[in-house]
Design an enzyme around this catalytic site. Sequence first.
Site, short mmCIF file in Angstrom:
data_model
loop_
_atom_site.label_atom_id
_atom_site.label_comp_id
_atom_site.label_asym_id
_atom_site.label_seq_id
_atom_site.Cartn_x
_atom_site.Cartn_y
_atom_site.Cartn_z
N ASP A 55 0.85 -1.19 0.00
CA ASP A 55 0.00 0.00 0.00
C ASP A 55 0.89 1.24 0.00
O ASP A 55 2.10 1.17 0.20
CB ASP A 55 -0.95 0.02 1.20
CG ASP A 55 -0.25 -0.37 2.50
OD1 ASP A 55 0.92 0.03 2.67
OD2 ASP A 55 -0.85 -1.06 3.33
N ASP A 57 1.07 4.83 1.82
CA ASP A 57 0.58 5.71 2.89
C ASP A 57 1.21 7.08 2.74
O ASP A 57 2.34 7.23 2.26
CB ASP A 57 0.92 5.12 4.26
CG ASP A 57 0.21 3.80 4.50
OD1 ASP A 57 -0.84 3.56 3.88
OD2 ASP A 57 0.72 3.00 5.30
N ASP A 166 8.67 3.09 14.53
CA ASP A 166 9.26 1.95 15.23
C ASP A 166 10.68 1.66 14.78
O ASP A 166 11.60 1.60 15.60
CB ASP A 166 8.37 0.71 15.05
CG ASP A 166 7.96 0.47 13.60
OD1 ASP A 166 8.46 1.16 12.69
OD2 ASP A 166 7.13 -0.43 13.37
#
Length: 442
Positions: A55, A57, A166
């Site tokens: 995807d 983003d 992260d």
Amino acid sequence: MAAPTIVSRADHPISRTRIDPDALRVLYRLRKFNHTAYLVGGGVRDLLLDRKPKDFDIGTSAHPHEVKRIFRNCWIIGRRFRLAHVKFGNKTIEVATFRRQVESPAPAPPDASPAARSAAVPPEAPAARPAAPPDVPAAEGGVARRAPVRRDNTFGTPEEDAFRRDFTINALFYDIATFAIIDYVGGMKDLRRRLIRCIGEPGERFHEDPVRMLRAVTFGARLGFRLDAPVREAIAEHHGLIAQAAPARLLEELYKILRGGLAARTFGSLSRRGLLQHLAPEVERRRNSRRLRRSLLALDAWRAGFDAAPHSLSNAILLGSLVVPVQEIDLAPRPREDRTPRLSLGDLPVPRRDIERLRQILLLQPRLVDPRLPARAARGILTRECFPDALTWLRIHGEDPDAVARWEDWAAQGPGQSRRRRPGRRRRGRRRRRPRTDEPQP
């Protein structure tokens, strides 16, 4: 503010032709309304690795309601953090406002009263970037008692957004205005070194969100990267924290692993890192089973035939590929009011609909491979709601290609075309009703 590393277009392989046209449309329209907008996260990482992104983003300086005013085809979702989903048919482009790291709540003493524990938790405490973890009292097994972050709705700058992510390889930005890569955290260097490295201190980041341990191992298995030494040490020390994550979220992560095409390798890595025993102890106990490995390899081999996970790869099929080799599935009919689960997967809340669909899939398999199945029964199977899933299961785990070809042919023709008539026998027409003798004759 630290100056980011700017990688010019001549020094990286990303081209606009490889970016989804609708994602480009969103990026350009946000810039038209004077908002900063970057392609962010895994899409940038995969493009740099010459992989097809799952995807695309987008990170932006526009707040969610500003995005909604710009795009009529936009819906705002999320409770912990508000996200904008811009819809293009069945496709969704996720647009997130840049946000900053929220410090995890300060720990309360183990013997403190509930009121004292509540007072120790501030509503929000923004920080520009993760700081070194404070000294905190340790709980059993040396794990610090620190509550996970429940709210993260504090907007920030692109730099703050990069530092709250992260791993370094997931914190790269692609600027559609200059076609450059913006790197605040050393992600480009870690991509070249094929390294999974935390942003900030790993133990602190895993306390904030234990699912990051699962994601670290998953990324390492999927990309063929090695884990940074501090990441490995933190997982070895704190792997028990994974049991504190939301069970529904853990189940969804397991489904993602099974759907990703490298389930056998990933579950092996989860077992070696000590995480699988907390996620699915039934699978951990049979981790060396040949039947389990054969099932996961068959699932991976079938998935490799598609660029993206097909819609026919349902949760019931994924669930069965993992649990059927390690436990007996009760296929006996039960009264509807009997709510006893037919299978278990640790403490994960497996939906009843997935379990029931798996049961129907398994019940159909002997009939699908029966070459003497009557035509009337075959027509009935073609109309059953679970037939597509049962046929996909036969493709993945069955060992009868003739049966697969036979059912694919019947499915292509439709239920009415699988009727078999005896040669030379005509179909009888409807009889005309004879008039009763007491009825007047015309």
